[in-house]
Design a protein around this motif. Structure first.
Motif, mmCIF file in Angstrom:
data_model
loop_
_atom_site.group_PDB
_atom_site.id
_atom_site.type_symbol
_atom_site.label_atom_id
_atom_site.label_comp_id
_atom_site.label_asym_id
_atom_site.label_seq_id
_atom_site.Cartn_x
_atom_site.Cartn_y
_atom_site.Cartn_z
ATOM 1 N N GLY A 49 -6.075 6.742 0.744
ATOM 2 C CA GLY A 49 -4.824 6.657 -0.015
ATOM 3 C C GLY A 49 -4.302 8.035 -0.348
ATOM 4 O O GLY A 49 -4.202 8.912 0.518
ATOM 5 N N HIS A 109 1.041 9.052 2.100
ATOM 6 C CA HIS A 109 -0.109 9.206 1.194
ATOM 7 C C HIS A 109 -0.896 10.459 1.569
ATOM 8 O O HIS A 109 -1.321 11.228 0.697
ATOM 9 N N ASP A 138 -6.627 7.946 6.362
ATOM 10 C CA ASP A 138 -5.779 6.805 6.012
ATOM 11 C C ASP A 138 -4.750 6.666 7.134
ATOM 12 O O ASP A 138 -4.669 7.516 8.022
ATOM 13 N N GLY A 167 -9.947 5.208 4.154
ATOM 14 C CA GLY A 167 -8.853 4.542 3.448
ATOM 15 C C GLY A 167 -8.614 5.265 2.133
ATOM 16 O O GLY A 167 -8.613 4.685 1.061
ATOM 17 N N ILE A 175 -8.026 -5.989 3.912
ATOM 18 C CA ILE A 175 -7.885 -6.030 5.371
ATOM 19 C C ILE A 175 -8.754 -7.148 5.947
ATOM 20 O O ILE A 175 -9.784 -7.484 5.362
ATOM 21 N N MET A 217 0.822 -1.209 0.000
ATOM 22 C CA MET A 217 0.000 0.000 0.000
ATOM 23 C C MET A 217 0.857 1.260 0.000
ATOM 24 O O MET A 217 0.462 2.297 -0.524
ATOM 25 N N ARG A 270 -13.319 2.961 -0.853
ATOM 26 C CA ARG A 270 -12.976 2.461 -2.194
ATOM 27 C C ARG A 270 -11.699 1.632 -2.144
ATOM 28 O O ARG A 270 -10.674 2.094 -1.657
ATOM 29 N N HIS A 271 -11.790 0.423 -2.663
ATOM 30 C CA HIS A 271 -10.609 -0.433 -2.827
ATOM 31 C C HIS A 271 -9.897 -0.717 -1.496
ATOM 32 O O HIS A 271 -8.667 -0.745 -1.459
ATOM 33 N N VAL A 272 -10.625 -0.897 -0.421
ATOM 34 C CA VAL A 272 -9.981 -1.138 0.871
ATOM 35 C C VAL A 272 -10.382 -2.485 1.473
ATOM 36 O O VAL A 272 -9.518 -3.257 1.913
ATOM 37 N N PHE A 286 -10.878 1.275 11.279
ATOM 38 C CA PHE A 286 -11.493 0.451 12.318
ATOM 39 C C PHE A 286 -12.056 1.307 13.448
ATOM 40 O O PHE A 286 -12.764 0.821 14.310
ATOM 41 N N ILE A 292 -1.424 5.813 6.250
ATOM 42 C CA ILE A 292 -0.090 6.004 5.660
ATOM 43 C C ILE A 292 0.149 7.510 5.517
ATOM 44 O O ILE A 292 -0.473 8.181 4.675
ATOM 45 N N LEU A 306 -3.240 3.698 -8.125
ATOM 46 C CA LEU A 306 -4.433 4.429 -7.692
ATOM 47 C C LEU A 306 -4.809 5.515 -8.696
ATOM 48 O O LEU A 306 -5.988 5.759 -8.956
HETATM 49 C C1 LIG Z 1 -5.849 0.395 -2.547
HETATM 50 S S1 LIG Z 1 -5.736 1.798 -1.531
HETATM 51 C C2 LIG Z 1 -7.206 2.699 -2.001
HETATM 52 C C3 LIG Z 1 -7.055 4.181 -1.817
HETATM 53 C C4 LIG Z 1 -8.259 5.061 -2.167
HETATM 54 N N1 LIG Z 1 -9.453 4.668 -1.437
HETATM 55 C C5 LIG Z 1 -8.542 5.094 -3.632
HETATM 56 O O1 LIG Z 1 -9.613 4.649 -4.036
HETATM 57 O O2 LIG Z 1 -7.679 5.586 -4.402
HETATM 58 C C6 LIG Z 1 -6.155 1.211 0.083
HETATM 59 C C7 LIG Z 1 -5.840 2.210 1.181
HETATM 60 O O3 LIG Z 1 -6.396 1.709 2.407
HETATM 61 C C8 LIG Z 1 -5.533 2.120 3.443
HETATM 62 N N2 LIG Z 1 -5.750 1.344 4.670
HETATM 63 C C9 LIG Z 1 -5.483 0.038 4.912
HETATM 64 N N3 LIG Z 1 -5.788 -0.277 6.197
HETATM 65 C C10 LIG Z 1 -6.249 0.860 6.757
HETATM 66 C C11 LIG Z 1 -6.721 1.185 8.072
HETATM 67 N N4 LIG Z 1 -6.776 0.284 9.037
HETATM 68 N N5 LIG Z 1 -7.132 2.451 8.305
HETATM 69 C C12 LIG Z 1 -7.067 3.405 7.336
HETATM 70 N N6 LIG Z 1 -6.636 3.152 6.072
HETATM 71 C C13 LIG Z 1 -6.232 1.889 5.795
HETATM 72 C C14 LIG Z 1 -4.156 1.911 2.856
HETATM 73 O O4 LIG Z 1 -3.189 2.634 3.583
HETATM 74 C C15 LIG Z 1 -4.346 2.395 1.427
HETATM 75 O O5 LIG Z 1 -4.008 3.752 1.287
#
Ligand SMILES: C[S@@+](CC[C@H](N)C(=O)[O-])C[C@H]1O[C@@H](n2cnc3c(N)ncnc32)[C@H](O)[C@@H]1O
Length: 273
Positions: free
Chosen positions: A52, A78, A73, A50, A122, A11, A116-118, A101, A75, A20
């Motif tokens: 990104g 990001h 997010d 999430g 997880i 990620m 989206r895409h999360v 969470f 990260i 992305l």
């Molecule tokens: C594939 S990316 C999608 C990003 C964005 N939603 C998009 O559509 O462009 C998944 C994102 O989920 C975030 N993510 C994963 N676990 C997470 C958590 N527990 N809390 C917040 N963000 C999380 C990752 O850091 C990553 O940036």
């Protein structure tokens, strides 16, 4: 203890940032039509969980010019990129470090919650969905891009990509405690939570609707980020994964080739009490 972000390294990788961008270019034109169906107030309060690098959050802020959009997010790089890329939309659009969470938002404080895409990446996706429901007001909407790796189809060449997605996705999911077929399971999760107006639609990313180079850029980013963990978590070696990806990319680029990624978009309304 369950690793709540088993794809953390992928990620955060540069290939993910590229992926992305490509995904937003490919998906948004069709996704936007689905989002327009929601009955939202003039000044909707929107959460992008999430987020990104903020691609989706910024598109939401542009689609609803009087909205307030918060992207969260875990990260920080990001989030920093999102803040600098979309500074023109501040302060209507903001980004914060929060986990999906456990949002800081109070109960029922949002008109639209987007993720989206999360949830394919997880464990315990139902916990995240429950948290989205908690912060969405009665009558407000959830909007989920819920990926499903059984819904990508490529033509057969020397290799059969059906083997790659079938074996690779199942074992990657088992090894990381995630459901890479959650697209087809999301309806049941939402129904069990007694949400209203559940819809399942598809954004069709194929070689007719999306420029071939955009589609190829997505697969190229996935190849660059995921061959190593595929080698680690599945019976498919990293080298073999690369060969599969290269063949699928060539399939997309072939002017006479056809390939499709069906992207489930699932929505629901929180019941009015
Ligand atoms: C594939 S990316 C999608 C990003 C964005 N939603 C998009 O559509 O462009 C998944 C994102 O989920 C975030 N993510 C994963 N676990 C997470 C958590 N527990 N809390 C917040 N963000 C999380 C990752 O850091 C990553 O940036």
């Amino acid at each position: 203890m369950t690793d709540l972000n088993p794809q953390a390294r992928q990620m955060a990788d540069e290939s993910m940032v590229r992926g992305l961008e490509g995904q937003a270019r490919a998906i948004w034109p069709q996704e936007m039509q689905l989002i327009r169906r929601y009955a939202l107030p003039d000044e909707p309060r929107i959460l992008d969980a999430g987020c990104g690098t903020g691609e989706g959050s910024s598109l939401l802020a542009e689609l609803f010019p009087r909205s307030r959009v918060l992207g969260v997010d875990i990260i920080d790089d990001h989030l920093a990129l999102a803040r600098s890329r979309y500074a023109n939309l501040a302060p209507r659009l903001t980004f914060e470090h929060q986990s999906v969470f456990e949002f800081e938002a109070s109960d029922g404080s949002l008109d639209l919650t987007v993720c989206r895409h999360v949830i394919h990446s997880i464990p315990d996706a139902d916990r995240v969905i429950a948290e989205l429901v908690r912060v969405t007001r009665p009558g407000g909407y959830l909007h989920l891009i819920s990926e499903d790796y059984g819904m990508l189809h490529f033509q057969r060449g020397a290799l059969d990509p059906r083997d790659f997605w079938h074996v690779g996705a199942a074992s990657f999911g088992a090894a990381t405690g995630t459901d890479l077929f959650i697209g087809r399971n999301t309806f049941g999760i939402l129904a069990a939570m007694h949400l209203d107006a559940i819809t399942v639609d598809y954004v069709v990313v194929d070689t007719l609707r999306v420029p071939r180079e955009t589609f190829a850029a997505i697969l190229t980013a996935w190849r660059d980020g995921y061959c190593e963990p595929i080698g680690q978590f599945t019976p498919i070696s990293a080298e073999s994964a690369r060969a599969y990806f290269d063949q699928m990319i060539a399939n997309i680029r072939d002017p006479q080739g056809y390939a499709v990624w069906m992207v489930p978009v699932v929505s629901a309304r929180v019941a009015k009490t």
